[in-house]
Design a protein around this motif. Structure first.
Motif, PDB file in Angstrom:
ATOM      1  N   ILE A 176      29.321 -38.069  29.234  1.00 20.74           N
ATOM      2  CA  ILE A 176      28.658 -36.764  29.263  1.00 20.74           C
ATOM      3  C   ILE A 176      27.302 -36.859  28.585  1.00 20.74           C
ATOM      4  CG2 ILE A 176      28.759 -34.398  28.364  1.00 20.74           C
ATOM      5  CD1 ILE A 176      31.837 -34.578  28.780  1.00 20.74           C
ATOM      6  N   ALA A 177      27.263 -37.503  27.430  1.00 22.45           N
ATOM      7  CA  ALA A 177      26.001 -37.639  26.699  1.00 22.45           C
ATOM      8  C   ALA A 177      24.969 -38.452  27.483  1.00 22.45           C
ATOM      9  CB  ALA A 177      26.248 -38.285  25.333  1.00 22.45           C
ATOM     10  N   ASP A 178      25.454 -39.390  28.282  1.00 22.73           N
ATOM     11  CA  ASP A 178      24.556 -40.224  29.093  1.00 22.73           C
ATOM     12  C   ASP A 178      24.228 -39.574  30.437  1.00 22.73           C
ATOM     13  OD1 ASP A 178      24.530 -42.147  27.124  1.00 22.73           O
ATOM     14  OD2 ASP A 178      26.100 -43.364  28.042  1.00 22.73           O
ATOM     15  N   GLY A 179      24.571 -38.331  30.615  1.00 19.82           N
ATOM     16  CA  GLY A 179      24.236 -37.626  31.854  1.00 19.82           C
ATOM     17  C   GLY A 179      25.218 -37.888  32.966  1.00 19.82           C
ATOM     18  N   LEU A 180      26.468 -38.089  32.637  1.00 23.92           N
ATOM     19  CA  LEU A 180      27.535 -38.337  33.617  1.00 23.92           C
ATOM     20  C   LEU A 180      27.255 -39.556  34.471  1.00 23.92           C
ATOM     21  CD1 LEU A 180      28.363 -34.678  34.666  1.00 23.92           C
ATOM     22  CD2 LEU A 180      29.643 -36.134  33.114  1.00 23.92           C
ATOM     23  N   GLY A 181      26.640 -40.567  33.857  1.00 22.61           N
ATOM     24  CA  GLY A 181      26.273 -41.802  34.527  1.00 22.61           C
ATOM     25  C   GLY A 181      27.383 -42.450  35.184  1.00 22.61           C
ATOM     26  N   PHE A 205      33.120 -38.482  26.344  1.00 23.96           N
ATOM     27  CA  PHE A 205      31.981 -37.835  25.700  1.00 23.96           C
ATOM     28  C   PHE A 205      30.722 -38.691  25.809  1.00 23.96           C
ATOM     29  CE2 PHE A 205      35.305 -35.538  23.050  1.00 23.96           C
ATOM     30  CZ  PHE A 205      35.212 -34.370  23.805  1.00 23.96           C
ATOM     31  N   CYS A 206      30.873 -39.988  25.776  1.00 21.90           N
ATOM     32  CA  CYS A 206      29.707 -40.868  25.951  1.00 21.90           C
ATOM     33  C   CYS A 206      29.136 -40.722  27.349  1.00 21.90           C
ATOM     34  CB  CYS A 206      30.083 -42.328  25.665  1.00 21.90           C
ATOM     35  SG  CYS A 206      30.333 -42.675  23.917  1.00 21.90           S
TER      36      CYS A 206
END
Length: 61
Positions: free
Chosen positions: A56-61, A53-54
């Motif tokens: 995803i939240a970071d834009g799939l970094g 989830f992190c």
């Protein structure tokens, strides 16, 4: 404002007006054991899902 918000004169009266004792349930020891096992799995989930989830939240970094 009093705890009863003016509808009842006090907590005891409010409680008596709104709460009724229903059926009594006896815990099932086997069901408790199984729920404890399931709860242990759910307790561990954030360790697996939080990184995803992190990302995803970071834009799939």
């Amino acid at each position: 404002m009093p705890p009863s918000a003016g509808v009842h004169p006090d907590w005891e009266t409010a409680f008596g007006a709104m709460v009724r004792q229903g059926r009594t349930f006896t815990p099932d020891p086997e069901a408790q054991r199984r729920y404890a096992e399931v709860a242990a799995v759910f307790r561990d989930l954030p360790g697996f899902t939080d990184p995803m989830f992190c990302r995803i939240a970071d834009g799939l970094g």
